[in-house]
Design a protein around this motif. Sequence first.
Motif, PDB file in Angstrom:
ATOM      1  N   PHE A 261      -2.548  -6.926  10.244  1.00 30.92           N
ATOM      2  CA  PHE A 261      -1.092  -6.064   9.703  1.00 30.92           C
ATOM      3  C   PHE A 261      -1.340  -5.789   8.407  1.00 30.92           C
ATOM      4  O   PHE A 261      -0.881  -4.601   8.145  1.00 30.92           O
ATOM      5  CB  PHE A 261      -0.061  -6.980  10.073  1.00 30.92           C
ATOM      6  CG  PHE A 261       1.187  -6.556   9.641  1.00 30.92           C
ATOM      7  CD1 PHE A 261       1.951  -5.760  10.310  1.00 30.92           C
ATOM      8  CD2 PHE A 261       1.880  -6.577   8.531  1.00 30.92           C
ATOM      9  CE1 PHE A 261       3.063  -4.870   9.862  1.00 30.92           C
ATOM     10  CE2 PHE A 261       2.853  -6.038   8.115  1.00 30.92           C
ATOM     11  CZ  PHE A 261       3.520  -5.240   8.901  1.00 30.92           C
ATOM     12  N   ILE A 262      -2.026  -6.680   7.497  1.00 29.55           N
ATOM     13  CA  ILE A 262      -1.813  -6.628   6.205  1.00 29.55           C
ATOM     14  C   ILE A 262      -3.237  -5.527   5.910  1.00 29.55           C
ATOM     15  O   ILE A 262      -3.079  -4.367   5.191  1.00 29.55           O
ATOM     16  CB  ILE A 262      -2.360  -7.720   5.524  1.00 29.55           C
ATOM     17  CG1 ILE A 262      -1.215  -8.866   5.336  1.00 29.55           C
ATOM     18  CG2 ILE A 262      -2.404  -7.495   4.120  1.00 29.55           C
ATOM     19  CD1 ILE A 262      -1.572 -10.066   4.996  1.00 29.55           C
TER      20      ILE A 262
ATOM     21  N   LEU B  52      -2.796   2.419   5.221  1.00 26.20           N
ATOM     22  CA  LEU B  52      -1.814   3.194   5.332  1.00 26.20           C
ATOM     23  C   LEU B  52      -1.555   3.352   3.966  1.00 26.20           C
ATOM     24  O   LEU B  52      -1.173   4.663   3.658  1.00 26.20           O
ATOM     25  CB  LEU B  52      -0.598   2.723   6.031  1.00 26.20           C
ATOM     26  CG  LEU B  52       0.506   3.663   6.241  1.00 26.20           C
ATOM     27  CD1 LEU B  52       0.435   4.919   6.951  1.00 26.20           C
ATOM     28  CD2 LEU B  52       1.782   2.774   6.943  1.00 26.20           C
ATOM     29  N   GLY B  53      -1.507   2.592   3.035  1.00 30.17           N
ATOM     30  CA  GLY B  53      -1.194   3.017   1.686  1.00 30.17           C
ATOM     31  C   GLY B  53      -2.279   3.580   0.925  1.00 30.17           C
ATOM     32  O   GLY B  53      -1.933   4.788   0.163  1.00 30.17           O
TER      33      GLY B  53
ATOM     34  N   LEU C  43      -3.979   5.710  -5.596  1.00 27.34           N
ATOM     35  CA  LEU C  43      -4.228   4.870  -4.423  1.00 27.34           C
ATOM     36  C   LEU C  43      -3.952   3.610  -4.556  1.00 27.34           C
ATOM     37  O   LEU C  43      -3.377   2.861  -3.571  1.00 27.34           O
ATOM     38  CB  LEU C  43      -5.688   4.986  -4.164  1.00 27.34           C
ATOM     39  CG  LEU C  43      -6.291   6.645  -3.507  1.00 27.34           C
ATOM     40  CD1 LEU C  43      -7.878   6.113  -3.482  1.00 27.34           C
ATOM     41  CD2 LEU C  43      -5.409   7.114  -2.564  1.00 27.34           C
ATOM     42  N   PHE C  44      -4.246   2.809  -5.602  1.00 26.10           N
ATOM     43  CA  PHE C  44      -3.838   1.416  -5.949  1.00 26.10           C
ATOM     44  C   PHE C  44      -2.315   1.209  -5.841  1.00 26.10           C
ATOM     45  O   PHE C  44      -1.841   0.264  -5.192  1.00 26.10           O
ATOM     46  CB  PHE C  44      -4.498   0.793  -7.149  1.00 26.10           C
ATOM     47  CG  PHE C  44      -3.993  -0.233  -7.513  1.00 26.10           C
ATOM     48  CD1 PHE C  44      -4.642  -1.391  -7.272  1.00 26.10           C
ATOM     49  CD2 PHE C  44      -2.898  -0.421  -8.574  1.00 26.10           C
ATOM     50  CE1 PHE C  44      -4.009  -2.735  -7.397  1.00 26.10           C
ATOM     51  CE2 PHE C  44      -2.616  -1.855  -8.909  1.00 26.10           C
ATOM     52  CZ  PHE C  44      -3.161  -2.754  -8.554  1.00 26.10           C
ATOM     53  N   LEU C  45      -1.643   2.132  -6.658  1.00 22.76           N
ATOM     54  CA  LEU C  45       0.007   2.030  -6.533  1.00 22.76           C
ATOM     55  C   LEU C  45       0.430   2.114  -5.207  1.00 22.76           C
ATOM     56  O   LEU C  45       1.384   1.484  -4.822  1.00 22.76           O
ATOM     57  CB  LEU C  45       0.573   2.985  -7.528  1.00 22.76           C
ATOM     58  CG  LEU C  45       0.186   2.951  -9.108  1.00 22.76           C
ATOM     59  CD1 LEU C  45       0.820   3.983  -9.747  1.00 22.76           C
ATOM     60  CD2 LEU C  45       0.854   1.279  -9.679  1.00 22.76           C
ATOM     61  N   SER C  46      -0.113   3.155  -4.348  1.00 22.92           N
ATOM     62  CA  SER C  46       0.375   3.301  -3.079  1.00 22.92           C
ATOM     63  C   SER C  46       0.023   2.146  -2.234  1.00 22.92           C
ATOM     64  O   SER C  46       1.069   2.005  -1.432  1.00 22.92           O
ATOM     65  CB  SER C  46      -0.423   4.590  -2.418  1.00 22.92           C
ATOM     66  OG  SER C  46      -0.019   5.857  -3.231  1.00 22.92           O
ATOM     67  N   VAL C  47      -0.957   1.372  -2.263  1.00 25.85           N
ATOM     68  CA  VAL C  47      -1.159   0.370  -1.652  1.00 25.85           C
ATOM     69  C   VAL C  47      -0.321  -0.849  -1.906  1.00 25.85           C
ATOM     70  O   VAL C  47       0.423  -1.520  -0.944  1.00 25.85           O
ATOM     71  CB  VAL C  47      -2.732  -0.047  -1.697  1.00 25.85           C
ATOM     72  CG1 VAL C  47      -2.917  -1.260  -1.138  1.00 25.85           C
ATOM     73  CG2 VAL C  47      -3.486   0.966  -1.204  1.00 25.85           C
ATOM     74  N   VAL C  48      -0.134  -0.912  -3.212  1.00 22.51           N
ATOM     75  CA  VAL C  48       1.005  -1.986  -3.817  1.00 22.51           C
ATOM     76  C   VAL C  48       2.292  -1.774  -3.188  1.00 22.51           C
ATOM     77  O   VAL C  48       2.949  -2.712  -2.691  1.00 22.51           O
ATOM     78  CB  VAL C  48       0.831  -1.971  -5.274  1.00 22.51           C
ATOM     79  CG1 VAL C  48       2.174  -3.110  -5.978  1.00 22.51           C
ATOM     80  CG2 VAL C  48      -0.452  -2.418  -5.784  1.00 22.51           C
ATOM     81  N   ALA C  49       2.855  -0.473  -3.271  1.00 22.34           N
ATOM     82  CA  ALA C  49       3.970  -0.315  -2.847  1.00 22.34           C
ATOM     83  C   ALA C  49       4.339  -0.464  -1.461  1.00 22.34           C
ATOM     84  O   ALA C  49       5.022  -1.004  -0.997  1.00 22.34           O
ATOM     85  CB  ALA C  49       4.602   1.258  -3.169  1.00 22.34           C
TER      86      ALA C  49
ATOM     87  N   GLN D 231      -1.697   7.257   2.321  1.00 21.22           N
ATOM     88  CA  GLN D 231      -0.356   8.028   1.721  1.00 21.22           C
ATOM     89  C   GLN D 231      -0.687   8.387   0.267  1.00 21.22           C
ATOM     90  O   GLN D 231      -0.208   9.466  -0.166  1.00 21.22           O
ATOM     91  CB  GLN D 231       0.780   6.734   1.500  1.00 21.22           C
ATOM     92  CG  GLN D 231       1.312   6.701   2.923  1.00 21.22           C
ATOM     93  CD  GLN D 231       2.605   5.678   2.749  1.00 21.22           C
ATOM     94  OE1 GLN D 231       2.593   4.870   1.921  1.00 21.22           O
ATOM     95  NE2 GLN D 231       3.191   5.470   3.982  1.00 21.22           N
ATOM     96  N   GLY D 232      -1.648   7.599  -0.548  1.00 20.36           N
ATOM     97  CA  GLY D 232      -1.849   8.045  -1.729  1.00 20.36           C
ATOM     98  C   GLY D 232      -2.673   9.204  -1.662  1.00 20.36           C
ATOM     99  O   GLY D 232      -2.437  10.116  -2.565  1.00 20.36           O
ATOM    100  N   PHE D 233      -3.803   9.412  -0.637  1.00 19.94           N
ATOM    101  CA  PHE D 233      -4.693  10.393  -0.467  1.00 19.94           C
ATOM    102  C   PHE D 233      -3.842  11.758  -0.244  1.00 19.94           C
ATOM    103  O   PHE D 233      -4.213  12.882  -0.798  1.00 19.94           O
ATOM    104  CB  PHE D 233      -5.695  10.045   0.406  1.00 19.94           C
ATOM    105  CG  PHE D 233      -6.859  11.156   0.222  1.00 19.94           C
ATOM    106  CD1 PHE D 233      -7.869  11.256  -0.867  1.00 19.94           C
ATOM    107  CD2 PHE D 233      -6.875  12.113   1.458  1.00 19.94           C
ATOM    108  CE1 PHE D 233      -8.625  12.255  -0.755  1.00 19.94           C
ATOM    109  CE2 PHE D 233      -7.823  12.941   1.375  1.00 19.94           C
ATOM    110  CZ  PHE D 233      -8.876  13.081   0.386  1.00 19.94           C
ATOM    111  N   VAL D 234      -2.803  11.519   0.897  1.00 18.17           N
ATOM    112  CA  VAL D 234      -2.094  12.706   1.145  1.00 18.17           C
ATOM    113  C   VAL D 234      -1.326  13.301  -0.087  1.00 18.17           C
ATOM    114  O   VAL D 234      -1.196  14.575  -0.476  1.00 18.17           O
ATOM    115  CB  VAL D 234      -1.337  12.649   2.423  1.00 18.17           C
ATOM    116  CG1 VAL D 234      -0.530  13.590   2.684  1.00 18.17           C
ATOM    117  CG2 VAL D 234      -2.219  12.268   3.513  1.00 18.17           C
TER     118      VAL D 234
END
Length: 326
Positions: free
Chosen positions: A183-184, A190-191, A107-113, A194-197
């Motif tokens: 927005f942030i 959303l990140g 989840l952390f990597l998805s948020v950063v990306a 995406q990571g959870f999906v």
Amino acid sequence: MELKTNKLTQGAMIVAIFGVLLLLNRQTGGLFEETFLFLFPLPMVIFAAKYGWKDSLPVLFCMAITSFLFGTFSTIFYAISEAFIGLVYGSCLYSKKDRTKTVVLLLFLSVVANLLSSVVLASLFGYNLQAELNEMQKLMGQYTDKVNQMMAQQAAQTGQTLPENYSFMPPNMMNMNFFRTMFICSMVLLGIMQGFVTHLLSLIVLKKLRYPVKMPAPLAEFYPPKWSGYLGLGAFLLYYASILRPFDNQLMQDLAQAAGVGGLMYLVCFGFIAVFVFVKKRLPGHKLLPLLAGMLLMMIMPQIIMFVGFAYISLRLHDYILQKVQ
């Protein structure tokens, strides 16, 4: 020799699948790009879960070359970052790391990306973030003016008097900092989604391929490092300071707000876990109530939940709930 041949063959097949996804995305004009974001990590997850990160690095390198050959300019970063996330996630599965920590890392990597692509690298992709925010502010202002006019007309018809300069929308929700923050926040959420999906799709695919998948540990047994709570609180205070006194450098302002929102979300998540575990231990017979209590408090009092999350991580609230609460 046979093992090396299998690695080479399967690695080539994984790169080919990745290339097909890139070609499909390009041929459809990026129409389904948001859907492909969930699929880009899967090939690498499959390979890394079987062979580990060392053998997966050459495959990742080939995927990067493939993305430059068959992807569009905006897709290159998405494809490479999602493939890297798949490598990290698959490698954690290969090494039998704790599943809960693995999911949090995903989840952390998805948020950063997502933040990098949407906030920091937006201008490189031809996306004018400031123009979009200005348009959002303009549309919201028009909507607010229309609602204020309707309320003034209704008040005049009923003989009521509205306060001078009355507006149903608070002034602090109409400035640019508010829209930038929202927005942030949306990019962070959303990140996480995406990571959870990606996590769920990876589990489905790996189970279909009969890979041994270890079930995650219970939430109550997951205890992050104490320093991470102070880091999250410090990031949130940095965000609050950037609201009171914005940085002159816009990039620093965006990074401070992104870090602050990330810290807020991190602490809120563990505040939710603290409430969930507390209610579950006090009312063990109710399966749905802990989830509802955590979600309700998170929506109504996010700041309080944030400090509960900080206490859960850094002030031994975790130990108190597990040992004292019955």
